[in-house]
Write an enzyme that holds these catalytic residues in place. Structure first.
Site, PDB file in Angstrom:
ATOM      1  N   GLY A  85      -1.877   8.553  -0.991  1.00 22.94           N
ATOM      2  CA  GLY A  85      -0.998   8.095   0.091  1.00 22.94           C
ATOM      3  C   GLY A  85      -1.628   7.048   0.978  1.00 22.94           C
ATOM      4  CG  HIS A 105      -0.144   1.944  -1.752  1.00 20.36           C
ATOM      5  ND1 HIS A 105      -0.387   1.925  -0.386  1.00 20.36           N
ATOM      6  CD2 HIS A 105       0.599   3.062  -1.977  1.00 20.36           C
ATOM      7  CE1 HIS A 105       0.186   2.969   0.168  1.00 20.36           C
ATOM      8  NE2 HIS A 105       0.789   3.676  -0.766  1.00 20.36           N
ATOM      9  CB  CYS A 106      -3.989   5.396  -4.688  1.00 22.39           C
ATOM     10  SG  CYS A 106      -4.094   6.894  -5.709  1.00 22.39           S
ATOM     11  N   PRO A 107      -0.541   6.155  -4.812  1.00 14.62           N
ATOM     12  CG  PRO A 107       0.982   6.535  -6.529  1.00 14.62           C
ATOM     13  CD  PRO A 107      -0.146   5.640  -6.128  1.00 14.62           C
TER      14      PRO A 107
END
Length: 421
Positions: free
Chosen positions: A172, A167-169
């Site tokens: 998003g 999950h890439c912040p």
């Protein structure tokens, strides 16, 4: 009015444009990412590229510096949009657990309402063949399904994602099967953009140094170029390192999740088909369509017919869960009914004795040796002493005190063998 799927969505995603675009729960981080891309490029176009328009004599080739900068920036933003605004490969969750693997386990029974009830158990894992190798998949309690191979549940988005990478912040969104290609292209293009801006800024410093003689005067003349070079140098450590790491993952057909989790185990990779085939799989195969139609209307669940035996078992289980004291209360009611029957029998015997005493003559009448004849009161059974036979012994046998009181009462009214003369 029926709701659409995106309006009744159980995950943590955010939807815009009526469910046409799907983002992760941390979609606000996109504002920071957009600022980190757009602001430096605006500074570059105004303070660097604009002054390089006439530095190339052949046919005003200097304009290409500005055009390439703008076009490359638009391309990077488009890849960012394709990465963050689409379904990454979410597996639709089930409304009920899979029935084909449901089973009752007597060894893991639970006590409900005084009875041992077998609990419903699911096999936590299941073996699936992949490329001739058996791969073990796990059951997801949240989505109530067995995850496909390489699928994992994202704790941030609260969804199971096929070929889950991470999950890439910064975008998003989860990175999975349907957006991994665009994610890698975004990271690698951002790396190339940093190299381009760094090179053009350094070239402009060289041009100013030729005009002013020293590098310090050139840097003082264009501080924006110095800031851009420092910014691109720092950014290259991040996006450049990330590009190299994902090149290694693509060549070995791994995901970030698999690499970090199974690195120490040295397990065999059943998905590796060779470097060339792995790159072909990521960049040249068709992206699979989404398994979710977010704009569709929610379908009402069609309940299958329940067999009479299943209906009886389900209703009994629901009654026990809803009211675990119902079994005890039923036992108390049965005990109260037995008490009433015993008291009613005592009254009938009493009336029978009285009728015999009033109709018989003194010469041939038989006197009854009973508490009634001696002026004593017949014993009664108090309701306070009633106890459920089921509570004490776990069976349906009549309580011992009820049998003792009933026997004593019958013997109290048995006619005496003596006859008054």
């Amino acid at each position: 009015m029926a709701k659409r799927v995106y309006e009744d969505w159980k995950g943590g995603n955010k939807f815009i444009l009526g469910g046409r675009l799907i983002f992760g729960p941390d979609a606000k981080s996109l504002i920071v990412t957009l600022a980190l891309i757009i602001v430096p490029m605006v500074i570059f176009c105004i303070f660097v590229a604009r002054h390089l328009r006439h530095e190339f004599s052949s046919h005003n080739a200097g304009y290409a510096v500005l055009v390439v900068a703008i076009g490359f920036t638009v391309y990077v933003l488009l890849l960012l949009f394709l990465t963050s605004a689409r379904d990454p490969g979410i597996v639709p969750r089930n409304a009920h657990p899979p029935e084909e693997v449901m089973r009752f386990d007597p060894s893991a029974s639970v006590e409900i309402g005084g009875r041992q009830t077998p609990s419903l158990q699911f096999p936590r894992t299941k073996d699936v063949p992949v490329n001739g190798v058996t791969v073990r998949v796990k059951y997801c309690d949240t989505c109530m399904l067995y995850r496909p191979p390489r699928c994992s549940h994202c704790s941030i988005c609260n969804n199971c994602v096929e070929r889950f990478d991470h999950h890439c912040p910064w975008v998003g969104q989860c990175i999975g099967m349907r957006n991994y290609r665009f994610f890698f292209m975004f990271v690698s293009s951002a790396t190339l953009l940093c190299v381009y801006v760094f090179a053009m800024s350094a070239f402009y410093i060289k041009v100013l140094m030729d005009e002013h003689g020293t590098v310090w005067k050139a840097m003082k003349e264009s501080p924006a170029s110095v800031v851009l070079m420092a910014y691109c140098f720092i950014s290259l450590w991040f996006v450049g390192g990330l590009t190299g790491f994902h090149l290694y993952l693509i060549g070995t057909n791994q995901t970030t999740y698999e690499n970090f989790r199974y690195r120490a185990e040295n397990r065999f990779n059943a998905f590796d088909r060779g470097c060339a085939s792995n790159f072909y799989e990521v960049f040249c195969t068709k992206v699979k369509p989404s398994k979710n139609n977010f704009r569709a209307f929610v379908q009402e669940e069609v309940q299958k017919p329940v067999l009479p035996s299943e209906r009886g078992a389900e209703s009994e289980m629901e009654d026990l869960v809803a009211n675990p004291r119902s079994k005890v209360e039923d036992d108390l009611g049965i005990g109260e009914d037995l008490l009433k029957i015993s008291q009613r029998r005592n009254i009938e015997i009493d009336q029978d004795v009285q009728s015999r005493g009033s109709n018989g003559t003194p010469e041939n009448s038989i006197m009854v040796d009973s508490p009634m004849a001696s002026g004593q009161r017949a014993p009664t059974i108090k309701s306070e002493n009633r106890h459920s036979s089921y509570v004490r012994s776990g069976s349906w046998e009549i309580a011992p005190e009820v049998l003792v009181n009933s026997t004593f009462t019958e013997r109290s009214y048995t006619p005496s063998s003596e006859t008054r003369l």
